[in-house]
Design a protein around this motif. Structure first.
Motif, mmCIF file in Angstrom:
data_model
loop_
_atom_site.group_PDB
_atom_site.id
_atom_site.type_symbol
_atom_site.label_atom_id
_atom_site.label_comp_id
_atom_site.label_asym_id
_atom_site.label_seq_id
_atom_site.Cartn_x
_atom_site.Cartn_y
_atom_site.Cartn_z
ATOM 1 N N ALA A 425 0.868 -1.177 0.000
ATOM 2 C CA ALA A 425 0.000 0.000 0.000
ATOM 3 C C ALA A 425 0.909 1.232 0.000
ATOM 4 O O ALA A 425 1.366 1.697 1.046
ATOM 5 C CB ALA A 425 -0.908 -0.015 1.223
ATOM 6 N N TYR A 426 1.161 1.733 -1.204
ATOM 7 C CA TYR A 426 2.210 2.738 -1.382
ATOM 8 C C TYR A 426 1.716 3.809 -2.350
ATOM 9 O O TYR A 426 1.323 3.507 -3.482
ATOM 10 C CB TYR A 426 3.462 2.060 -1.939
ATOM 11 C CG TYR A 426 4.545 2.987 -2.438
ATOM 12 C CD1 TYR A 426 5.466 3.539 -1.557
ATOM 13 C CD2 TYR A 426 4.647 3.296 -3.788
ATOM 14 C CE1 TYR A 426 6.470 4.382 -2.022
ATOM 15 C CE2 TYR A 426 5.654 4.131 -4.251
ATOM 16 C CZ TYR A 426 6.560 4.676 -3.369
ATOM 17 O OH TYR A 426 7.543 5.513 -3.835
ATOM 18 N N SER A 427 1.732 5.046 -1.918
ATOM 19 C CA SER A 427 1.411 6.184 -2.772
ATOM 20 C C SER A 427 0.097 5.956 -3.519
ATOM 21 O O SER A 427 -0.967 6.001 -2.897
ATOM 22 C CB SER A 427 2.602 6.461 -3.695
ATOM 23 O OG SER A 427 2.474 7.696 -4.343
ATOM 24 N N PRO A 428 0.065 5.632 -4.838
ATOM 25 C CA PRO A 428 -1.228 5.506 -5.519
ATOM 26 C C PRO A 428 -1.997 4.237 -5.164
ATOM 27 O O PRO A 428 -3.138 4.071 -5.605
ATOM 28 C CB PRO A 428 -0.844 5.512 -7.006
ATOM 29 C CG PRO A 428 0.539 4.992 -7.031
ATOM 30 C CD PRO A 428 1.189 5.485 -5.779
ATOM 31 N N THR A 429 -1.398 3.339 -4.380
ATOM 32 C CA THR A 429 -2.115 2.130 -3.966
ATOM 33 C C THR A 429 -2.334 2.121 -2.452
ATOM 34 O O THR A 429 -2.459 1.065 -1.843
ATOM 35 C CB THR A 429 -1.338 0.873 -4.389
ATOM 36 O OG1 THR A 429 -0.012 0.922 -3.832
ATOM 37 C CG2 THR A 429 -1.234 0.789 -5.897
#
Length: 714
Positions: A425-429
């Motif tokens: 779960a990183y930036s755009p996700t």
């Protein structure tokens, strides 16, 4: 953490000896005591006499217990001292007994070898390692409850050893032996390092020889004790950015991770993968650590230079053409294409078959958000990440990556069931899915990117912290598997990344534990870059193991190991930083994101005091390792102080321009001067590898102020 630091058995033995002595003394003295009491009673009877007259009482010969109590006290101290004297392992340059390792496991053997190596340095005497225990000499046995079963004298001890769990260990020092028992071979290695550090004063603060302090002892004695420990978090990871040109430095990172009781060493897919496979995996395996691959994965799993010409449809469609990137860091895939899913699964299957210990794999998309625009992929990317990235137009690609991870997991499950795939779960996700989309098999790693560095995650007064708390709760509901976080405690998004957020880091971990999050990763450090974040890395590792310990006791140990004779001064230095950060946290508006360069002045509240403390420490550092540590701290401190001066000059300049003050040109000149001083310092020390980025952004700040002043004049 479960911690049982106890010398109860030694005290009990001492008490039994004392009680036996006391019983004998009391038995022998009983007639004298009874006689004294009869004489005292007879004296009173005569004094009161038959005449009824009351005369002044003659001094009675009352029995006094004081000499007996003194005798008993001396005996108690003597017997207790004898019991607490401990296990002598070496004297006068001679080892008195061996290290015993009956188990055949390679990690257990490595743990015994490490104990022998460091004890030999402490005692200036070689310690042999053998499989069996001597009958008439002291020894230290290293292994698991199974391999050390013949040396567990009581059923109670066997039961305690059998209940350790995979990550726990038990240390027991008796009069004739010491036992280091791990719930697994890896945990036995933790126990060895804990014995050396806590009982014998070894210190490992940073990777490499200059991070070691190994004291000499003559005699070399272990005090009787028993303690049992298990970690606060079951997953404690180190995410590395290694350099193939510095292989020994990368090995030092792995060694440091094991000594700090981290259990998962992950390397970025996009960083020198061949180096990781050939040079680093054997070192990870030697210590029994779990291994994994992290960071931006797509370009390494399906390298464009290998597949781009023959299978361009694996890659993202953008502006009507397949984007076959040359940089694996930014490669994006067409993740809804079944052929892409099958190719990724085959690649992972091949890699993990070759390296079965590589059990933790992240499927993080290429850096950025230039996702595939084919109809099926585009259908899954419709919204934006307004909660974390309000108004910035960052696409919400969570549905796209969730589907991809689930598809790859199903394709891989039958061939490599032991492999754990992680959704990043990183930036755009970053946005969690709805509750209806919960996946009982989903493992999630949440990147706390651009979080507030001044306020803890559980601080509901801080807008940014509250947003991330909501994200974490959402992922905890959606992910039925394991869950970890990685923060930029040691990374690139802090104005002064080498300064740990002393007062918030522990509160962060408490909050994560309450949410049921199983661990965290110390992210993004190479051997060179480690020097810019060594305090943060050390404190992170310590809190992941023992969340109940006092932060300043941790920093005391760090300073003792890193700065030698300058340790006390450096403790004052870090406390001064913490005080400034606490004041900043209290004053900072909650809507601000407190981790950009423009907040440096709020961190550096008293630069004069910080510089004075660093200068004092430089004068006190008494050996090469300590001097290097203090010099690194000086570079970091000067960087932060100069950046804070730029920040203050920028604020003053903006205020003068906005208010049309006559001082605006002078303020602009002062800003240019502050930026020049910072840039000069940055260039002079850029080769240290301790800085991220360049001062060019600050040139843009000057240009913006020049334009604003020109507009104001016109």
């Amino acid at each position: 953490m479960e911690s049982e630091v106890s010398c109860v058995w030694a005290a009990r033995a001492a008490w039994e000896q004392t009680r036996a002595v006391v019983r004998g003394l009391v038995t022998g003295l009983a007639p004298q005591v009874r006689g004294a009491e009869r004489r005292r009673q007879g004296t009173h009877a005569r004094q009161e006499g038959s005449t009824g007259s009351r005369r002044p009482a003659a001094p009675s010969r009352r029995y006094s217990a004081t000499p007996l109590l003194l005798i008993l006290g001396v005996l108690l101290m003597a017997t207790t001292g004898a019991a607490a004297e401990g296990l002598t392992l070496a004297r006068a340059g001679r080892a008195l007994g061996p290290i015993v390792c009956p188990g055949q496991d390679a990690v257990e053997q490595f743990a015994a070898g490490e104990l022998a190596r460091y004890l030999s340095r402490m005692a200036d005497a070689p310690f042999p390692v053998q499989s069996g225990a001597p009958q008439d000499r002291p020894f230290v046995a290293v292994g698991t409850a199974t391999s050390l079963a013949p040396y567990l004298r009581t059923r109670a001890l066997s039961e305690r050893a059998g209940q350790l769990g995979e990550e726990g260990f038990l240390i027991r020092v008796e009069q004739d032996r010491a036992l280091v028992i791990g719930g697994s071979p890896r945990a036995a290695l933790y126990g060895v390092y804990d014995l050396l550090e806590r009982d014998l004063g070894a210190r490992w603060t940073v990777p490499g020889p200059d991070g070691e302090r190994i004291p000499r002892h003559d005699p070399l004695v272990l005090r009787p004790c028993e303690r049992r420990e298990a970690p606060a978090f079951p997953l404690r990871a180190f995410d590395a950015m290694p350099h193939p040109t510095e292989p020994e430095g990368d090995v030092a990172l792995i060694d440091w991770a094991a000594k700090r009781k981290l259990n998962l060493f992950r390397m970025g897919w996009c960083y020198a993968w061949a180096h990781f496979e050939t040079r680093l995996l054997p070192e990870i395996r030697k210590r029994g650590l779990m291994s994994g691959a992290a960071n931006h994965a797509f370009g390494t799993i399906l390298p464009p230079d290998r597949h781009g010409a023959t299978h361009p449809h694996y890659y993202a469609l953008r502006d009507g053409a397949r984007a076959v990137e040359t940089d694996p860091m930014v490669t994006q895939l067409c993740t809804t294409n079944p052929e892409t899913v099958a190719a990724v699964a085959r690649s992972l299957e091949s890699t993990t078959e070759k390296h079965p210990e590589l059990a933790h794999l992240s499927l993080l998309q290429g850096d950025g958000w230039a996702f595939c625009q084919c109809p099926e992929c585009a259908r899954l990317v419709t919204g934006t990440c307004e909660r974390i990235w309000p108004g910035e137009g960052v696409p919400d690609a969570t549905p796209l990556l969730l589907r991809f991870v689930a598809d790859v997991r199903r394709a891989l499950a039958s061939q490599r069931p032991g492999v754990t795939l992680w959704y990043d779960a990183y930036s755009p996700t970053i946005e969690p899915p709805g509750a209806a989309e919960a996946d009982p098999d989903l493992n999630v790693l949440v990147w706390l990117y651009w979080r507030c560095a001044l306020h803890s995650l559980g601080d509901q007064r801080c807008t940014r912290s509250r947003q991330y708390a909501e994200v974490l709760r959402g992922w905890r509901r959606a992910a039925g598997g394991r869950m970890m976080v990685t923060d930029y405690w040691c990374g690139i998004t802090q104005p002064v990344p080498w300064w740990p957020t002393f007062t918030t880091m522990k509160e962060d971990y408490r909050f994560l534990r309450l949410l049921g999050i199983e661990g965290a990763a110390i992210w993004g450090l190479s051997h060179t870059w480690f020097r810019s974040a060594e305090t943060s890395a050390y404190l992170n590792a310590e809190l992941l193991w023992d969340l109940d310990q006092d932060v300043w006791q941790v920093m005391r140990r760090f300073c003792e190991g890193r700065y030698g004779a300058a340790a006390e001064t450096m403790q004052h230095y870090y406390r001064a930083i913490a005080e400034g950060m606490e004041r900043a946290a209290a004053e900072e508006p909650v809507e601000r994101v407190a981790n950009t360069w423009s907040l440096a002045s709020r961190y550096v509240r008293d630069p004069k005091r910080l510089r004075a403390l660093i200068d004092e420490a430089r004068a006190k550092a008494d050996d090469p390792d300590a001097r290097r540590g203090v010099e690194d701290a000086w570079v970091q401190n000067e960087y932060a102080c100069l950046l804070a001066e730029v920040d203050r000059a920028h604020q003053a300049c903006q205020q003068a321009i906005n208010s049309a003050e006559p001082s605006a040109p002078a303020r602009l000149a002062a800003l240019r001067q502050a930026v020049d001083a910072f840039s000069t310092f940055h260039r002079a020390h850029a080769s240290s590898g301790m800085f991220y980025g360049s001062p060019d952004d600050l040139r843009g700040v000057v240009s913006a102020c020049e334009e604003a002043l020109q507009k104001r004049r016109s």
